[in-house]
Each structure stands twice: as structure tokens, then as C-alpha cells.
Design a protein around this motif. Sequence first.
Motif, PDB file in Angstrom:
ATOM      1  N   GLY A 109       7.273  -1.664   4.576  1.00 41.37           N
ATOM      2  CA  GLY A 109       6.377  -2.697   4.073  1.00 41.37           C
ATOM      3  C   GLY A 109       6.985  -3.431   2.894  1.00 41.37           C
ATOM      4  N   LEU A 146      -0.779   1.516  12.521  1.00 40.00           N
ATOM      5  CA  LEU A 146      -0.310   2.155  11.282  1.00 40.00           C
ATOM      6  C   LEU A 146      -0.315   3.687  11.428  1.00 40.00           C
ATOM      7  CD1 LEU A 146       0.741   1.207   8.550  1.00 40.00           C
ATOM      8  CD2 LEU A 146      -1.570   1.366   7.645  1.00 40.00           C
ATOM      9  N   ILE A 200      10.637  -0.374   9.428  1.00 40.03           N
ATOM     10  CA  ILE A 200       9.573  -0.191  10.418  1.00 40.03           C
ATOM     11  C   ILE A 200       8.827  -1.507  10.549  1.00 40.03           C
ATOM     12  CG2 ILE A 200       7.883   0.763   8.748  1.00 40.03           C
ATOM     13  CD1 ILE A 200       7.193   2.656  11.344  1.00 40.03           C
ATOM     14  N   HIS A 201       8.554  -1.862  11.802  1.00 40.06           N
ATOM     15  CA  HIS A 201       7.917  -3.153  12.057  1.00 40.06           C
ATOM     16  C   HIS A 201       6.721  -2.946  12.994  1.00 40.06           C
ATOM     17  CE1 HIS A 201       7.681  -7.485  12.357  1.00 40.06           C
ATOM     18  NE2 HIS A 201       7.504  -7.340  13.653  1.00 40.06           N
ATOM     19  N   PRO A 202       5.586  -3.606  12.707  1.00 39.90           N
ATOM     20  CA  PRO A 202       4.389  -3.338  13.507  1.00 39.90           C
ATOM     21  C   PRO A 202       4.291  -4.175  14.781  1.00 39.90           C
ATOM     22  CG  PRO A 202       3.815  -4.717  11.654  1.00 39.90           C
ATOM     23  CD  PRO A 202       5.291  -4.455  11.549  1.00 39.90           C
ATOM     24  N   GLU A 233       2.712   4.493  13.151  1.00 41.04           N
ATOM     25  CA  GLU A 233       3.899   4.278  12.305  1.00 41.04           C
ATOM     26  C   GLU A 233       4.202   5.529  11.493  1.00 41.04           C
ATOM     27  OE1 GLU A 233       4.013   0.669   9.945  1.00 41.04           O
ATOM     28  OE2 GLU A 233       2.752  -0.366  11.386  1.00 41.04           O
ATOM     29  N   ASN A 292       0.790  -1.241   0.000  1.00 43.84           N
ATOM     30  CA  ASN A 292       0.000   0.000   0.000  1.00 43.84           C
ATOM     31  C   ASN A 292       0.816   1.280   0.000  1.00 43.84           C
ATOM     32  OD1 ASN A 292      -2.457  -1.224  -0.056  1.00 43.84           O
ATOM     33  ND2 ASN A 292      -2.615  -1.366   2.181  1.00 43.84           N
ATOM     34  N   GLY A 293       1.919   1.263   0.704  1.00 43.65           N
ATOM     35  CA  GLY A 293       2.787   2.447   0.681  1.00 43.65           C
ATOM     36  C   GLY A 293       2.303   3.606   1.533  1.00 43.65           C
ATOM     37  N   SER A 294       1.513   3.319   2.580  1.00 43.02           N
ATOM     38  CA  SER A 294       1.079   4.452   3.407  1.00 43.02           C
ATOM     39  C   SER A 294       2.261   5.054   4.178  1.00 43.02           C
ATOM     40  CB  SER A 294      -0.057   4.047   4.360  1.00 43.02           C
ATOM     41  OG  SER A 294       0.413   3.169   5.344  1.00 43.02           O
ATOM     42  N   ASN A 295       3.213   4.219   4.575  1.00 45.24           N
ATOM     43  CA  ASN A 295       4.426   4.776   5.217  1.00 45.24           C
ATOM     44  C   ASN A 295       5.259   5.555   4.206  1.00 45.24           C
ATOM     45  OD1 ASN A 295       4.897   4.019   8.168  1.00 45.24           O
ATOM     46  ND2 ASN A 295       4.165   2.081   7.305  1.00 45.24           N
TER      47      ASN A 295
HETATM   48  C1  GRF Z   1       3.358  -1.625   8.027  1.00 41.61           C
HETATM   49  O1  GRF Z   1       2.555  -2.088   9.073  1.00 41.61           O
HETATM   50  C2  GRF Z   1       4.820  -1.857   8.307  1.00 41.61           C
HETATM   51  O2  GRF Z   1       5.136  -1.745   9.665  1.00 41.61           O
HETATM   52  C3  GRF Z   1       4.999  -3.285   7.879  1.00 41.61           C
HETATM   53  O3  GRF Z   1       4.213  -3.406   6.715  1.00 41.61           O
HETATM   54  C4  GRF Z   1       3.141  -2.444   6.758  1.00 41.61           C
HETATM   55  C5  GRF Z   1       3.266  -1.607   5.518  1.00 41.61           C
HETATM   56  O4  GRF Z   1       2.207  -0.707   5.363  1.00 41.61           O
HETATM   57  N1  GRF Z   1       6.388  -3.600   7.715  1.00 41.61           N
HETATM   58  P1  GRF Z   1       2.247   0.387   4.210  1.00 41.61           P
HETATM   59  O5  GRF Z   1       2.561  -0.333   2.904  1.00 41.61           O
HETATM   60  O6  GRF Z   1       3.301   1.378   4.570  1.00 41.61           O
HETATM   61  O7  GRF Z   1       0.873   0.991   4.207  1.00 41.61           O
END
Ligand code: GRF
Length: 193
Positions: free
Chosen positions: A93, A176, A113-115, A179, A19-22
Motif C-alpha cells: 500500500g 484484502l 501486492i496489488h488488488p 491479500e 492503513n498498514g493491514s498488510n
Molecule cells: C491493498 O489493497 C494493497 O493491495 C494496495 O493497497 C492496499 C493497502 O492496504 N496496494 P493496507 O494499507 O495494507 O491495509
Amino acid sequence: MALLTGSNKIKTSVFISGNGSNLKSLIKFSKQRKSPILIQLIITDNLYAKGLNYAKHYKIKKKIIDFKNKNLAEKKIIFELKKNKIDCVCLAGFMRILSKNFIKNFKGKILNIHPSLLPKYKGLNTHQRAINKKEKFSGCTVHFVSSKLDSGKIILQKKVRIKSNDTPKKLAKKILAQEHKLYPKAILKIFNP
Ligand code: GRF
């Protein structure tokens, strides 16, 4: 604080698979004056990653790398990182485990980054596992990448309370949102100590 202009910011590449929200939050952060990083390259192993839309929207160069042959894929990535003078990689992600060789070959910093609140719940399905264990808290962690999965030095963590009616999906959404704040903070912490 020194004034950071585009030319003296740290050239950064973000690796994504979904998804790339980060990625989006990092791009927005990188456009702020206080940001030490400038995102110049997006790498993905997934041609259909939704996050690639941000490359288009923000006019950032992207490379889609076929991981059928991991060794070759990593060589191609190293080539791109060198070509673009990238000094920092942010995994966001990215669903591949980078080899020791890759980590050794890339001279800059690699962050992830790790959830979960590492060292708890490395790997996948972190939210389900935290709920199953009846944890009161989970959260997210930004850490340096080492050759062991989700095990490098921790830069920052944020705790999130798990409510009794939280589903993995609800918890993932809450985490998220954190994050998106934690990754920029961690970048500020390591580059502007
Ligand atoms: C996030 O929860 C990140 O911590 C994990 O994968 C997910 C990626 O989300 N490693 P996004 O693609 O950034 O929306």
C-alpha cells in the motif's frame, strides 16, 4: 527445512502509505519460525499513515520520508536500506512509484501486492473498474517490482468471486482478507522454493 533464527533471516523493510493491514500481517508472519524474513524497517511517505502504529506496537524502526523531492527521497531511502543491511523490500500500500534508478540501485528483491488479477486493472480504483466491467472474478497479485507500474514478474495470485451485489468497498474487504494470506505465501515461495 533449515531452522531459521533471527540472525539468518532476510532483513526486510516494508513500505506503507496508509492503513498498514498488510504490514500487520507481514509482521505477524515474520514472527513465525518458518518465516524467511525479519522486518527491521518501516518506511513511509505519510507522517499520518495509520500503519505507523504497528511500528510502535511491535517496536520496529520507522523512517518518514518527505517525497516533495522524489530524487532526494529515494536517495534517503537507499541510504537507510544500506545502513540497515536490508535485502528485501515489501511494498504494501505504498502510493509512490519508485524510479528505475531506485530499482537499479537497490540490490535486493522488491515485491509488491496489488488488488487485482494482474495484468488486469493496473493502477488505482481496481475494484470499481472490475465491477464496472462486470467481471465474475477479481483478486490480488504479489509480483516483483519492475520499472513499469504493476508489471513485474508475477509470484502468486488469488482469485476472489465478485457477487452481483458487491460494492467496491465490499469487494475491497474480501480481497484484502486474501491479500493478508497471499503476501506471506509469496514470500515463502520465493525464499523457500
Ligand atoms: C491493498 O489493497 C494493497 O493491495 C494496495 O493497497 C492496499 C493497502 O492496504 N496496494 P493496507 O494499507 O495494507 O491495509
